[in-house]
Design a protein around this motif. Structure first.
Motif, PDB file in Angstrom:
ATOM      1  N   GLU A   1       2.659  14.361   2.659  1.00 13.83           N
ATOM      2  CA  GLU A   1       2.122  13.018   2.423  1.00 13.83           C
ATOM      3  C   GLU A   1       3.213  12.091   1.877  1.00 13.83           C
ATOM      4  O   GLU A   1       3.282  10.919   2.254  1.00 13.83           O
ATOM      5  CB  GLU A   1       0.953  13.087   1.432  1.00 13.83           C
TER       6      GLU A   1
ATOM      7  N   VAL B   1       2.294   1.962  -3.461  1.00  9.73           N
ATOM      8  CA  VAL B   1       1.276   2.491  -4.380  1.00  9.73           C
ATOM      9  C   VAL B   1       0.958   3.947  -4.050  1.00  9.73           C
ATOM     10  O   VAL B   1       0.899   4.812  -4.945  1.00  9.73           O
ATOM     11  CB  VAL B   1      -0.006   1.626  -4.315  1.00  9.73           C
ATOM     12  N   ARG B   2       0.759   4.240  -2.759  1.00  8.10           N
ATOM     13  CA  ARG B   2       0.418   5.611  -2.357  1.00  8.10           C
ATOM     14  C   ARG B   2       1.571   6.574  -2.641  1.00  8.10           C
ATOM     15  O   ARG B   2       1.346   7.697  -3.096  1.00  8.10           O
ATOM     16  CB  ARG B   2       0.039   5.650  -0.869  1.00  8.10           C
ATOM     17  N   LEU B   3       2.790   6.137  -2.376  1.00  8.22           N
ATOM     18  CA  LEU B   3       3.943   6.996  -2.646  1.00  8.22           C
ATOM     19  C   LEU B   3       4.046   7.306  -4.131  1.00  8.22           C
ATOM     20  O   LEU B   3       4.291   8.456  -4.529  1.00  8.22           O
ATOM     21  CB  LEU B   3       5.224   6.333  -2.155  1.00  8.22           C
ATOM     22  N   SER B   4       3.832   6.313  -4.962  1.00  8.37           N
ATOM     23  CA  SER B   4       3.873   6.522  -6.409  1.00  8.37           C
ATOM     24  C   SER B   4       2.794   7.517  -6.842  1.00  8.37           C
ATOM     25  O   SER B   4       3.045   8.406  -7.671  1.00  8.37           O
ATOM     26  CB  SER B   4       3.684   5.184  -7.134  1.00  8.37           C
ATOM     27  N   ASN B   5       1.589   7.390  -6.260  1.00 10.50           N
ATOM     28  CA  ASN B   5       0.495   8.309  -6.589  1.00 10.50           C
ATOM     29  C   ASN B   5       0.812   9.737  -6.144  1.00 10.50           C
ATOM     30  O   ASN B   5       0.531  10.708  -6.860  1.00 10.50           O
ATOM     31  CB  ASN B   5      -0.797   7.842  -5.935  1.00 10.50           C
ATOM     32  N   HIS B   6       1.396   9.874  -4.948  1.00 12.59           N
ATOM     33  CA  HIS B   6       1.736  11.207  -4.443  1.00 12.59           C
ATOM     34  C   HIS B   6       2.799  11.875  -5.318  1.00 12.59           C
ATOM     35  O   HIS B   6       2.734  13.086  -5.574  1.00 12.59           O
ATOM     36  CB  HIS B   6       2.252  11.120  -3.005  1.00 12.59           C
TER      37      HIS B   6
ATOM     38  N   GLU C   1       4.633   8.429   3.707  1.00 18.93           N
ATOM     39  CA  GLU C   1       4.782   7.114   3.070  1.00 18.93           C
ATOM     40  C   GLU C   1       6.228   6.630   3.137  1.00 18.93           C
ATOM     41  O   GLU C   1       6.485   5.446   3.394  1.00 18.93           O
ATOM     42  CB  GLU C   1       4.311   7.176   1.613  1.00 18.93           C
TER      43      GLU C   1
ATOM     44  N   TYR D   1       1.091  13.074  -8.388  1.00 18.94           N
ATOM     45  CA  TYR D   1       0.252  14.230  -8.076  1.00 18.94           C
ATOM     46  C   TYR D   1       1.110  15.483  -7.900  1.00 18.94           C
ATOM     47  O   TYR D   1       0.728  16.590  -8.311  1.00 18.94           O
ATOM     48  CB  TYR D   1      -0.550  13.957  -6.807  1.00 18.94           C
TER      49      TYR D   1
ATOM     50  N   GLU E   1       0.834  -1.207   0.000  1.00 16.30           N
ATOM     51  CA  GLU E   1       0.000   0.000   0.000  1.00 16.30           C
ATOM     52  C   GLU E   1       0.869   1.257   0.000  1.00 16.30           C
ATOM     53  O   GLU E   1       0.558   2.237  -0.703  1.00 16.30           O
ATOM     54  CB  GLU E   1      -0.922   0.004   1.219  1.00 16.30           C
ATOM     55  N   GLU E   2       1.925   1.231   0.776  1.00 15.38           N
ATOM     56  CA  GLU E   2       2.802   2.406   0.862  1.00 15.38           C
ATOM     57  C   GLU E   2       3.465   2.688  -0.486  1.00 15.38           C
ATOM     58  O   GLU E   2       3.610   3.853  -0.884  1.00 15.38           O
ATOM     59  CB  GLU E   2       3.874   2.190   1.935  1.00 15.38           C
TER      60      GLU E   2
END
Length: 285
Positions: free
Chosen positions: A246, A217-222, A250, A225, A214-215
């Motif tokens: 953010e 994926v979220r880091l890649s999204n941030h 992560e 963004y 999850e981390e």
């Protein structure tokens, strides 16, 4: 397109009897803070000039200076003849001296000079406002140029973090394998008999606590963004600051869960890149 809060603008207006110099300097600040230094005769127009500056520069610590230099024969400062003569008379009663010496002392006494308040000429002030606008255009161009340099640096830093994240993803299976082997070795060194089924259940539970899917994926999204916001039409310094927070969360979570030296080294490098981003974000409008 981002803009820096750092900038400088200057404009000079030559009038028939005076030279007006306008300087505007901007530094980074969380809010708008305008410090104005202007002659007393323009005080009634200070609010109007402040509003013009605020509308243009939006945010930052702003130093605004309006300097007037008299170049003609006219001056608003006059010798107060009545007061000076009275001083000379009183001084001569105290001590007999040459009139010139008494004059030198008298003009240094309080109220020897008087300044007549000059009414603002609206045509003149319109010219001053135009020069203020010119100085603001200059500082705006300065901010844009500085913003381009910051944007280039941000792209390099974000790209570095993305590359480090790819390395984290590559070694993640190796990390899980190393953790599993370490646990199995620890159990094998025990002299007690261990239920293999129970051990496998506990192992799975333990490995799930260290899962960073999850981390990642979220880091890649941030990161994506951040780049999108960086390339938007507006300068969103505060928004980029929130996104960087953010990103930091992560990265920290990956570091706390990694339990694997090679991955922790990558996390330290990501933190270093992020700190450089945060430092530069303080200058973004």
């Amino acid at each position: 397109m981002i803009k820096s809060m750092t900038g400088f603008g200057k404009s000079i207006l030559q009038l028939p009897s005076k030279k007006v110099t306008i300087e505007v300097k901007s530094l980074n600040s969380k809010n708008l803070d305008i410090n104005a230094r202007i002659p007393s005769q323009y005080r009634e127009k200070e609010l109007e000039m402040r509003n013009t500056i605020a509308k243009s520069l939006v945010r930052g610590k702003i130093d605004f200076g309006l300097y007037v230099e008299i170049t003609g024969e006219e001056t608003t400062t006059r010798v107060n003849e009545v007061i000076v003569k009275e001083y000379i008379k009183q001084l001569s009663n105290v001590h007999q001296a040459d009139t010139t010496e008494l004059m030198k002392m008298a003009v240094r006494m309080p109220d020897a000079l008087k300044t007549e308040r000059e009414e603002i000429n609206e045509e003149e002030f319109t010219a001053i406002k135009n020069e203020l606008d010119a100085a603001l255009v200059e500082i705006e161009n300065y901010r844009v140029d500085e913003g381009k340099a910051l944007e280039k640096d941000f792209n390099i830093r974000i790209n570095n973090i993305e590359n480090l994240l790819k390395k984290v993803i590559e070694i993640d299976p190796e990390r899980i394998k190393a953790v599993r082997e370490r646990l199995q070795k620890a159990v094998s060194e025990l002299k007690e008999e261990v239920d293999q089924n129970r051990f496998e259940q506990e192992l799975i539970y333990y490995l799930e606590k260290f899962d960073i899917t999850e981390e990642k994926v979220r880091l890649s999204n941030h990161l994506e963004y951040f780049t999108t916001t960086l390339n938007s039409a507006d300068s969103n310094g505060k928004k980029l600051g929130f996104i960087s927070q953010e990103i930091g969360r992560e990265i920290n979570t990956i570091g706390s869960k990694s339990n694997y030296a090679p991955m922790q080294q990558l996390v330290v490098q990501m933190k270093d890149e992020l700190e450089k981003i945060k430092e530069q974000l303080l200058n973004v409008l």
